[in-house]
Design a protein around this motif. Structure first.
Motif, short mmCIF file in Angstrom:
data_model
loop_
_atom_site.label_atom_id
_atom_site.label_comp_id
_atom_site.label_asym_id
_atom_site.label_seq_id
_atom_site.Cartn_x
_atom_site.Cartn_y
_atom_site.Cartn_z
N ALA A 204 68.36 -2.26 7.15
CA ALA A 204 68.82 -1.27 8.13
C ALA A 204 67.65 -0.84 8.99
O ALA A 204 66.48 -0.96 8.61
N TRP A 205 67.98 -0.32 10.19
CA TRP A 205 66.98 0.35 11.00
C TRP A 205 66.60 1.67 10.34
O TRP A 205 67.33 2.16 9.47
N THR A 206 65.50 2.27 10.76
CA THR A 206 65.04 3.50 10.15
C THR A 206 65.91 4.71 10.51
O THR A 206 65.80 5.77 9.90
N ASP A 207 66.78 4.55 11.49
CA ASP A 207 67.75 5.57 11.88
C ASP A 207 68.85 4.83 12.63
O ASP A 207 68.82 3.60 12.73
N THR A 208 69.83 5.54 13.16
CA THR A 208 70.81 4.84 13.99
C THR A 208 70.07 4.22 15.17
O THR A 208 69.09 4.79 15.68
N LEU A 209 70.52 3.06 15.63
CA LEU A 209 69.79 2.31 16.65
C LEU A 209 69.52 3.12 17.93
O LEU A 209 68.39 3.07 18.45
N PRO A 210 70.49 3.87 18.47
CA PRO A 210 70.17 4.65 19.67
C PRO A 210 69.01 5.62 19.48
O PRO A 210 68.18 5.79 20.37
#
Length: 207
Positions: A92-98
Motif C-alpha cells: 500500500a501507499w503510505t496514505d491514500t494516493l491523493p
C-alpha cells in the motif's frame, strides 16, 4: 441459589466466550489483511535553484488532487485492458494516493525555493493562487508493454478573484523492469518525479 440464576449465569458465560472468539476472529482477519510494506514517493530534485521577481512574492495553496474511487485509495493500482483495475496484494501507499501526491507537490514546490510560501488547506496563509488538480492516472499498466503511467490535469486559479490563470495536462510513461511491486513503484516514482518537475517549473512561470 435458584435454578434460574444458575442457568442465567451459564448463558452469560457462554455469550462471553462467543464474543471473545468473534473478536479474535475479527482481529485475525484484520491483521492478515494488513500490508507487509508501505511505499512512498520520492521528491524530485528542484526544478529551479531559485527565482527572482514576482514568483518570489507569491504564496500557493495546494489542495489534495481529486480522483475517482479507483485511485482514491491507499492500494497500488495495476491496470489491464478495459480498463480493469486490480491492486497489488500486501502492499500500500503510505496514505491514500491523493494525500501522498499532495504532499509531494508541496515538497516539490518548496524545493524550487522560488515561491514565498506553499501551504495546505487550513494553515491560514494569505494565498495568491490555488493549484487545483485531477489525478487521472497513477498506476502500472499491463495492457501491452509494462509501464508506469502518471497523468494529472492541473489548474492554477487566482485565489482573490477565482479566475483560472492557466490549465495544463501533464503525462509521463516509464517502462517497468517487471510487474513486481518493487519495480512497479520504482517506475511510478520515476514517472511522478518527471511530472512534478514539469508542474513546478510551470507554476513558477505562470504566477
Amino acid at each position: 441459589m435458584r435454578l434460574d440464576d444458575v442457568r442465567l449465569g451459564g448463558l452469560r458465560r457462554a455469550f462471553s466466550v462467543i464474543g471473545l472468539s468473534l473478536a479474535l476472529v475479527v482481529a485475525g482477519c484484520a491483521s492478515s489483511s494488513a500490508p507487509d510494506a508501505y511505499y512512498g514517493l520520492t521528491t524530485p530534485p528542484a526544478a529551479e535553484s531559485g527565482r527572482a521577481g514576482r514568483a518570489a512574492r507569491v504564496q500557493v495553496l495546494v489542495p489534495a488532487p481529486r480522483a475517482l474511487q479507483a485511485l482514491d485509495t491507499a492500494s497500488i493500482a495495476v491496470v489491464d485492458t478495459g480498463p480493469v483495475y486490480t491492486y497489488f496484494p500486501k502492499a500500500a501507499w503510505t496514505d491514500t494516493l491523493p494525500k501522498v501526491v499532495q504532499a509531494k507537490i508541496v515538497q516539490s514546490l518548496e524545493n524550487t525555493r522560488g515561491l514565498r510560501g506553499v501551504g495546505l488547506p487550513g494553515e491560514g496563509l494569505l494565498i495568491d493562487y490555488q493549484l487545483q488538480s485531477d489525478l487521472r492516472a497513477f498506476e502500472l499498466r499491463i495492457d501491452g508493454q509494462d509501464r508506469a503511467v502518471v497523468e494529472m490535469m492541473v489548474r492554477l486559479v487566482n485565489d482573490r478573484n477565482g479566475r483560472t490563470k492557466a490549465t495544463r495536462i501533464f503525462r509521463t510513461e516509464v517502462p517497468a523492469k517487471s510487474t513486481s511491486v518493487t519495480d512497479a513503484v520504482a517506475a511510478m516514482n520515476a514517472a511522478a518525479d518527471a511530472v512534478l518537475r514539469e508542474i513546478s517549473a510551470w507554476v513558477l512561470s505562470n504566477v
